[in-house]
Each structure stands twice: as C-alpha cells, then as structure tokens.
Design an enzyme around this catalytic site. Structure first.
Site, PDB file in Angstrom:
ATOM      1  N   ASP A  67     -61.566  26.363 -28.066  1.00  0.00           N
ATOM      2  CA  ASP A  67     -60.348  25.962 -28.766  1.00  0.00           C
ATOM      3  C   ASP A  67     -59.140  26.758 -28.278  1.00  0.00           C
ATOM      4  OD1 ASP A  67     -61.691  24.064 -30.230  1.00  0.00           O
ATOM      5  OD2 ASP A  67     -61.750  25.229 -32.096  1.00  0.00           O
ATOM      6  N   GLU A  96     -80.410  37.401 -15.947  1.00  0.00           N
ATOM      7  CA  GLU A  96     -80.274  38.842 -15.728  1.00  0.00           C
ATOM      8  C   GLU A  96     -81.482  39.630 -16.225  1.00  0.00           C
ATOM      9  OE1 GLU A  96     -76.713  40.158 -17.778  1.00  0.00           O
ATOM     10  OE2 GLU A  96     -76.797  38.448 -19.119  1.00  0.00           O
ATOM     11  N   ARG A 153     -66.113  35.301 -20.278  1.00  0.00           N
ATOM     12  CA  ARG A 153     -67.494  35.584 -20.657  1.00  0.00           C
ATOM     13  C   ARG A 153     -67.530  35.971 -22.128  1.00  0.00           C
ATOM     14  NH1 ARG A 153     -71.708  39.877 -17.902  1.00  0.00           N
ATOM     15  NH2 ARG A 153     -70.118  41.425 -18.466  1.00  0.00           N
ATOM     16  N   HIS A 158     -68.770  43.208 -22.439  1.00  0.00           N
ATOM     17  CA  HIS A 158     -68.841  44.653 -22.271  1.00  0.00           C
ATOM     18  C   HIS A 158     -67.460  45.304 -22.358  1.00  0.00           C
ATOM     19  CE1 HIS A 158     -73.098  44.947 -21.561  1.00  0.00           C
ATOM     20  NE2 HIS A 158     -73.041  44.009 -20.631  1.00  0.00           N
ATOM     21  N   ASP A 190     -78.187  44.268 -15.095  1.00  0.00           N
ATOM     22  CA  ASP A 190     -79.198  44.077 -16.132  1.00  0.00           C
ATOM     23  C   ASP A 190     -80.548  43.709 -15.526  1.00  0.00           C
ATOM     24  OD1 ASP A 190     -78.122  44.378 -18.940  1.00  0.00           O
ATOM     25  OD2 ASP A 190     -76.583  43.099 -18.077  1.00  0.00           O
TER      26      ASP A 190
END
Length: 253
Positions: free
Chosen positions: A87, A151, A73, A48, A177
C-alpha cells in the site's frame, strides 16, 4: 493516471542483469544520493535495521524521480507487513527466510488480491496513486515482483519446489544465514560455503527462475554472475561508508 511500470520486473523477464546496492540507512537524503549513482536497484532493508514501513515509504519517495528501482525487504514473511508495504507503494519485495513451497505460496497470497490471494483492498493509497490508477486492484499483480530468499540448508534442498510456485519472480541466495545454517556462522566465504552458494545459484538458474545474491566476497560475486545470477547486490551502504572513512583516516594517520 497510469500504473507505475516495474522496470526491475521487466528486466528480469528479459534476462537483463540488474546490479544493485543494499541500503541499511533510513535517511531519504542518503537514499536520493545513492539513486544518483546509477545502480539498477536499491534494496531498502527492514529485516536487519530499525527502519519502519513509514521509513520505507519515505525512502521510496526519495528515489522515485530516478531511473533505478526500489526493492523493499520486509522483516518477515508476514501478510500484514507485506500489505502495508504494498500500500505504501512497494512494487518489488524480497521476502526473507522462505523455507519451502508452502511458505512461498503464502508470500504469493500476501501480494495478490482475492480471489488469488489475501491482500486487503484499500482505495486511496500511494500504490494506486491515491485512487487515480484505473482498475488498480485488477491489474496490480502485473507490476508487482515477488522475490524470495533461500538462506538455510532446508530452503536450498527445496529450491526446485520453491521455483515451481506460480508467482515467484526470483530467488535470492543469502550466504550469511546459509553459512550459519551449514555450520559456518560468520564465515560466508568459507570454501564449503562458496561451493554451496554457487551450487544454489546454478540450481535456481536451471529452473529458469532469475537468481540473485548479495555478498562482499568479490570472487563469489563474480562466480555467481558467471553462473547466471541476474540480480546482484555488489555492496552495502554501511560497508562503503565504513571502508571509505577508515581508509581516509589511515591515509592521514
């Protein structure tokens, strides 16, 4: 060179509560400043925000000298995005919007090398300290921690089957959510939502899986901690900044 130790994963295994802060800013300076505040973990959000994989790498570098753990996230449960973040050196990922066991297994496959998974192999990355960690590909999963988010109403119904997936190290409840999914968009503190959130935490804990949460509702936060939530985000950097700025202006109005 040694494999970097994942202190956050070790703490969850030992049942030690970890207090965290959600970070929306992509400023390495802000991240480093927050790392001096003593949180057990800082989550850098790519879902977000406008932050990129390159931003995440810079943020992780900024906090690396400090004791707190970095969690990232990704924007989605996407194999390519997850590969790039790993990575770049991410050891703990919080994968959003996991609805069922199959989606949880897809996330597990994304963080593991073949034959257990599908993570692509690259020799000279920040993750392996640019090829200096012996047997990195064989040992990487020891220190990678996979957290998944439930969520939606569907995801909550499937908590037990998600928790049973080998490789899921923790389950995070997303009240915002979840509130929208249950018919209360923008109202994560609605009484029905408080019950749904705490019921979800209790069910996660009952499976023996570490449970996590982010909420700005202090009452729900405290109740979730009492219910056994182990990784608890107690605030958001942008919210702290706005509250502080608004309070300072009011003091001088």
């Amino acid at each position: 060179m040694d494999m970097p130790r994942n202190a956050f994963k070790a703490a969850l295994k030992e049942g030690r509560r970890q207090i965290g802060l959600w970070v929306a800013s992509n400023s390495p300076d802000n991240a480093e400043m927050l790392a001096t505040c003593g949180y057990d973990w800082l989550l850098f959000d790519l879902e977000h925000t406008t932050s990129s994989t390159a931003d995440a790498a810079a943020l992780m570098r900024a906090v690396a000298p400090y004791p707190g753990s970095a969690i990232v996230r990704p924007a989605w449960n996407d194999t390519v995005d997850i590969k790039r973040l790993l990575d770049a050196g991410a050891q703990t990922l919080l994968v959003p919007y996991v609805q069922n066991a199959e989606e949880a297994r897809a996330a597990v496959r994304a963080v593991r090398y073949p034959p257990e998974g599908v993570r692509g192999v690259a020799g000279f990355t920040r993750a392996s300290r640019f090829g200096t960690v012996p047997d990195y590909a064989a040992r990487a999963s020891e220190e990678i921690c996979l957290l998944v988010q439930v969520e939606t109403a569907t995801a909550v119904e499937n908590i037990e089957e998600i928790a049973a997936v080998d490789g899921v190290d923790g389950i995070f409840v997303g009240p915002a959510d979840l509130a929208a999914s249950l018919g209360h968009p923008g109202a994560p503190s609605h009484p029905d939502m408080r019950k749904a959130t705490l019921d979800a935490i209790a069910r996660i804990v009952a499976t023996g899986t570490p449970a996590g949460i982010l909420t700005l509702d202090e009452g729900v936060l405290e109740a979730a901690a009492e219910a056994g939530a182990l990784f608890v985000a107690v605030d958001v950097d942008a919210a702290i900044l706005r509250r502080g700025a608004a309070a300072r202006r009011e003091a001088w109005r």
